[in-house]
Write an enzyme that holds these catalytic residues in place. Structure first.
Site, short mmCIF file in Angstrom:
data_model
loop_
_atom_site.label_atom_id
_atom_site.label_comp_id
_atom_site.label_asym_id
_atom_site.label_seq_id
_atom_site.Cartn_x
_atom_site.Cartn_y
_atom_site.Cartn_z
CG ASP A 48 52.08 62.45 69.62
OD1 ASP A 48 52.21 61.47 70.37
OD2 ASP A 48 51.39 62.44 68.58
CE1 TYR A 61 44.91 66.54 70.41
CE2 TYR A 61 43.09 65.00 70.18
CZ TYR A 61 44.31 65.34 70.74
OH TYR A 61 44.93 64.49 71.61
#
Lengths: 246, 246
Positions: B52, B110
């Site tokens: 994003d 992540y």
């Protein structure tokens, strides 16, 4: 009432600390906000010294006067609410009326970060991306030779005319990051810095680390009192004003 | 000839990885440069997944095809010379013709960085500036409960319609920086991530660290399969795609 504030900033987006007509500078941002807080009565600020475009500060010291006494907590909050997010006031203190953030400096400390490993885009504005190995041992030797009182004319801006180029380096160290052996930090604590002095010292240190100069060349370079003898100027992005001592 | 590259990028200036009309995206920058290198014949790239706006990557994997065989070293050099300085190609590898950077993913990892200490303007785009203390022990407990196979519908984007919300979290840890006790890193390794899944998990973890939820509330929240039960979404700036496993 005189106040002194401790300020950290990301110098990336600024044309340096010092105010210049029509340029985005740290001083301009801070004076504008303080002036607003002071009911649109102009407030002038005095820092421990300027920092160049792209150079950062972790503990810059800046003094200013306000006509009336203010609540420190409220002043800190207002400043940080109104300042852009790349400038942060860590604290404000009342100081005596003849304190001066620049004239009273006893020593300043700068650090310079270098990445000898692979290019890292996330560090590009904060650590000099040298991206090759350097002879650390030879650089450390050179740093030791820099400690003490010397004439640093060879390490200042060519057109900088000063009465006195003698300064005392109290500490000159190189440390490796414990997690990342490719990241080194050079730390210089000095009675005062001439313009470009840290970046010119680091520039020469890098050339010493490359083998272009020997650490012992430092002696001849200092003696020459000639900028053209002393290697390159390191870029601003790895440089931080780390602390100011009074 | 199919190639796979490992790319790091600073997501600050981009509207995310994935191409969108008239928006600055990582994919657009890379495709434009590859197309130029390919003699202006269009090259399409396929990443392991999108990131994003404002999210960073340390090891994003991206595959693409070129009609002719090229020298890997030269290709890497050309890419890095032509790409902006916030995107870096760490390496390019030849892969077999049916390798797919997204379909072949076995797991992704992540990391999410949080600063619980004083605001630091130099970290503002890279570490979430939470700037208050959190109950680390309770957060670690919640992370343990997340490990294993679960339906993560409560942690995805509200309007995300999927056939299957079941994923396996292989690893969910929290570590404190050894130098800076106020900096923590949350690491999640999962068979696959739903949209906003990491940021939604971290958002809830922060609320657990604040005492608004208990770590054991995780079980009810997972069972609810309802986004509205699971707290806030953490901001993108602390998030990094750390690794992709095939």
């Amino acid at each position: 009432m005189r106040y002194c504030m401790t300020v950290s900033y990301d110098g990336t987006a600024y044309k340096g600390y010092q105010k210049q007509p029509n340029k985005k500078t740290i001083q301009k941002e801070i004076e504008e906000v303080l002036t607003k807080i002071n009911g649109d009565q102009k407030v002038a600020v005095h820092a421990s010294g300027r920092t160049d475009a792209g150079v950062h500060a972790l503990n810059q010291k800046i003094h200013f006067d306000l006509d009336k006494s203010v609540k420190i907590d409220k002043l800190e909050d207002s400043l940080n609410k109104m300042l852009p997010d790349d400038i942060f006031v860590k604290r404000v203190e009342r100081v005596h009326a003849n304190f001066h953030a620049r004239y009273d400096v006893k020593a300043k400390e700068y650090i310079y970060k270098i990445n000898m490993g692979e290019y890292n885009p996330l560090e590009r504005n904060y650590i000099y991306q040298y991206n090759r190995q350097l002879d650390i041992v030879e650089m450390e030797r050179a740093l030791k030779y820099l400690e003490g009182e010397h004439n640093f004319k060879s390490f200042t801006k060519t057109d900088e005319e000063k009465d006195d180029y003698v300064r005392t380096i109290f500490k000159a160290t190189l440390t490796r990051d414990k997690y990342n052996i490719n990241q080194i930090t050079i730390c210089l604590k000095c009675s005062g810095f001439l313009r470009y002095m840290v970046r010119n010292i680091v520039g020469l240190l890098i050339e010493i680390g490359e083998g272009k100069y020997k650490s012992s060349d430092i002696f001849d370079i200092l003696r020459a009192e000639d900028r053209t003898k002393a290697g390159k100027t390191a870029p601003p992005n790895g440089l931080y004003l780390n602390d100011v001592f009074y």
